[in-house]
Enzyme design. Structure first.
Site, short mmCIF file in Angstrom:
data_model
loop_
_atom_site.label_atom_id
_atom_site.label_comp_id
_atom_site.label_asym_id
_atom_site.label_seq_id
_atom_site.Cartn_x
_atom_site.Cartn_y
_atom_site.Cartn_z
N ASN A 37 0.82 -1.21 0.00
CA ASN A 37 0.00 0.00 0.00
C ASN A 37 0.86 1.27 0.00
O ASN A 37 1.69 1.46 0.89
CB ASN A 37 -0.91 0.01 1.24
N HIS A 122 -14.38 -4.04 11.56
CA HIS A 122 -13.87 -2.71 11.95
C HIS A 122 -15.03 -1.75 12.21
O HIS A 122 -15.61 -1.21 11.28
CB HIS A 122 -13.04 -2.14 10.80
N ARG A 147 -13.32 -4.76 16.14
CA ARG A 147 -12.33 -3.75 16.48
C ARG A 147 -13.03 -2.42 16.59
O ARG A 147 -13.88 -2.10 15.74
CB ARG A 147 -11.25 -3.70 15.38
N TYR A 159 -6.26 7.65 13.17
CA TYR A 159 -6.24 6.39 12.44
C TYR A 159 -7.54 5.63 12.66
O TYR A 159 -8.10 5.61 13.75
CB TYR A 159 -5.06 5.49 12.89
N ASP A 210 -6.58 -0.93 17.78
CA ASP A 210 -5.31 -0.74 17.09
C ASP A 210 -4.71 0.61 17.47
O ASP A 210 -5.29 1.65 17.15
CB ASP A 210 -5.57 -0.78 15.56
N HIS A 212 -1.81 1.61 16.48
CA HIS A 212 -1.17 2.00 15.21
C HIS A 212 0.18 2.69 15.42
O HIS A 212 0.43 3.77 14.86
CB HIS A 212 -2.12 2.89 14.40
N GLU A 236 -3.28 -3.63 19.68
CA GLU A 236 -2.42 -3.89 18.52
C GLU A 236 -1.46 -2.75 18.24
O GLU A 236 -1.79 -1.59 18.40
CB GLU A 236 -3.34 -4.10 17.30
N GLU A 262 1.84 -6.72 11.42
CA GLU A 262 1.30 -6.59 10.06
C GLU A 262 2.34 -6.02 9.08
O GLU A 262 2.27 -6.29 7.89
CB GLU A 262 0.05 -5.73 10.05
N ARG A 283 0.82 -10.87 13.73
CA ARG A 283 -0.10 -10.40 12.69
C ARG A 283 0.47 -10.50 11.28
O ARG A 283 -0.08 -9.94 10.34
CB ARG A 283 -0.49 -8.96 12.98
N HIS A 312 -3.27 -9.91 9.59
CA HIS A 312 -3.75 -8.64 9.06
C HIS A 312 -4.66 -8.94 7.87
O HIS A 312 -4.41 -9.89 7.10
CB HIS A 312 -2.54 -7.86 8.61
N ASP A 316 -6.29 -3.17 1.80
CA ASP A 316 -5.18 -3.11 0.86
C ASP A 316 -4.49 -4.46 0.68
O ASP A 316 -3.52 -4.56 -0.08
CB ASP A 316 -4.17 -2.04 1.27
N GLU A 339 -8.30 -10.84 10.63
CA GLU A 339 -8.90 -9.53 10.37
C GLU A 339 -9.67 -9.61 9.06
O GLU A 339 -9.20 -10.20 8.08
CB GLU A 339 -7.82 -8.46 10.27
N TRP A 402 2.53 7.25 11.74
CA TRP A 402 1.11 7.23 11.34
C TRP A 402 0.47 5.94 11.76
O TRP A 402 1.08 4.89 11.73
CB TRP A 402 0.97 7.40 9.82
C1 CS2 Z 1 -4.43 -1.38 10.00
C2 CS2 Z 1 -4.40 -1.20 8.53
O1 CS2 Z 1 -5.98 -3.08 9.59
C3 CS2 Z 1 -5.11 -2.66 10.38
O2 CS2 Z 1 -4.79 -3.23 11.42
O3 CS2 Z 1 -3.20 -1.27 10.65
O4 CS2 Z 1 -5.57 -0.53 8.17
C4 CS2 Z 1 -3.21 -0.44 7.99
O5 CS2 Z 1 -3.31 0.91 8.41
C5 CS2 Z 1 -3.23 -0.50 6.47
O6 CS2 Z 1 -3.24 -1.84 6.09
C6 CS2 Z 1 -2.02 0.21 5.89
O7 CS2 Z 1 -1.97 0.02 4.51
MG MG Z 2 -3.12 -2.51 12.36
#
Ligand code: CS2
Ligand code: MG
Length: 402
Positions: A37, A122, A147, A159, A210, A212, A236, A262, A283, A312, A316, A339, A402
């Protein structure tokens, strides 16, 4: 059997996907996800310019030898681009092997170890109230695990909170959009979200969150402690994990289960985390961790240390990755959870697939192979469109995670 063609297909049905299609002299083909991604075209070149020429003429059944050839032969080993390219080859070859065997892929991975693959969805909202409403929708859809991510008072964005509730796609602009972050505001807010969710839904559902990559270890320890009364399934990506030892400090302070991985690309990215039982769920994914062949190695290593899978599965990661992950998830003895961020209808049309959702579980289906195909004519109708993931700064302008 010989490989006669290795074609890279780039398509953008709402978001970019990179797919490798390997065709054999007996007419069978397999596909693998190679989507990275925000950096998709780097993998396209790695596959087209460096891997494809070395694939032609090889026996597609020699999955392990081909994996070792591209891993050791790269010289510049590991990293997200190399391992996504190797993953795509590996996934396509397992797809071919299962088609030759006329079996769903999970049968070649040891057969069913469970009836289905438990997934989590999600739920996200601009505030706690909206997030509660979204969690209700996932409960109504039959999810057992959800989540929850919500907007943070005083921050314009964060996020995991999206305009389109069902299809969260963070790669949202032709140049990176800039987000602003405040750990102080976040740490004050997050426990309130889960206190409210547990008051509303009780403990009948698994709740996940998450972070992040946004905290320091001691901040993550504080968050983990503050969430203990709400018994999360996991917290996470609490901190960036280049320094795996970061998790020792978190582990000392909290019993909230930890998940990470991930963005990891090989077993070396998580060896300490697993060996010292610093995490509860790994993950790593088919597409980012070198395919089924390497992900199996990671899961087998993890099983020795009571670490379970938590692959994960964001938008994407293409349906080709999801399909392969479900076959591995059905067979792996230490499966934890998968996920499942649903893909858009346009994406599902480009990637017809056998997997299906029922009562909080995904089932990979019984189609020979991993059960996911690509409609090349339809894929061609969606040309690549550059899109970056956002970047993140603290309120004083400092670059952050991020
Ligand atoms: C995230 C993702 O799904 C998750 O746990 O961390 O949305 C992540 O931000 C994206 O896969 C990044 O491309
Ligand atoms: Mg994540």
């Amino acid at each position: 059997m010989k490989i006669t063609d290795a074609k890279v297909i780039v398509t953008c049905p709402g978001r970019n996907f990179v797919t490798l299609k390997i065709t054999t002299d007996e007419g069978l083909y397999g596909i693998g996800d190679a989507t990275l991604n925000g950096r998709e075209l780097s993998v396209v070149s790695y596959l087209e310019d460096h891997i494809a020429p070395c694939l032609i003429g090889r026996d597609p059944h020699q999955i392990e030898d081909i994996w070792q050839y591209f891993y050791r032969g790269a010289y510049w080993r590991t990293g997200p681009v190399t391992m996504a390219a190797i993953a795509a080859v590996d996934t396509a070859l397992w797809d071919i092997k299962a088609k030759v065997a006329n079996m769903p892929l999970y049968q070649l991975l040891g057969g069913k170890s469970r009836n289905g693959v438990m997934v989590y969805g999600h739920a996200n909202g601009r505030d706690i109230e909206e997030t509660v409403d979204e969690v209700s929708k996932y409960v109504d859809l039959g999810y057992k695990a959800i989540r929850a991510q919500s907007g943070i008072p005083g921050l314009a964005s964060t996020y995991g909170v999206s305009k389109d509730k069902m299809f969260y796609e963070p790669a949202d602009a032709d140049m990176p959009s800039e987000n602003v972050w405040s750990t102080t505001k976040y740490l004050d807010h997050a426990p309130k979200l889960f206190e409210t969710l547990r008051e509303k839904f009780g403990f009948d559902y698994h709740l996940l969150h998450d972070v992040h990559h946004r905290l320091t270890p001691i901040e993550a320890a504080r968050l983990g402690k503050s969430l203990e009364p709400y018994r999360l399934f996991w917290m996470e990506d609490a901190v960036p994990a280049e320094n795996q030892e970061n998790f020792r400090l978190i582990r000392q302070h909290t019993t909230t289960p930890l998940a990470v991985g991930e963005i990891f690309n090989t077993i070396w990215d998580c060896r300490t985390l697993i060996q010292e039982q610093l995490i509860d769920y790994i993950r790593t994914t088919v597409v980012h961790a070198g395919g089924i062949t390497h992900l199996r190695r990671i899961l087998d290593f993890a099983s020795i240390y009571n670490v379970r899978s938590g692959c994960h599965g964001a938008t994407d990661l293409s349906p080709a990755c999801m399909g392969a992950s479900l076959h591995l998830g059905l067979a792996a003895p230490n499966f934890g959870i998968q996920e499942y961020m649903r893909h858009t209808p346009e994406t599902d049309e480009v990637f017809p697939h056998a997997y299906s959702f029922k009562d909080g579980y995904l089932h990979p289906g019984e189609t020979p192979g991993h059960g996911v195909d690509i409609n090349e004519d339809l894929a061609a109708k969606y040309p690549y469109s550059r899109a970056y993931l956002p970047v993140n700064r603290l309120e004083d302008g400092t670059m952050w995670n991020w």
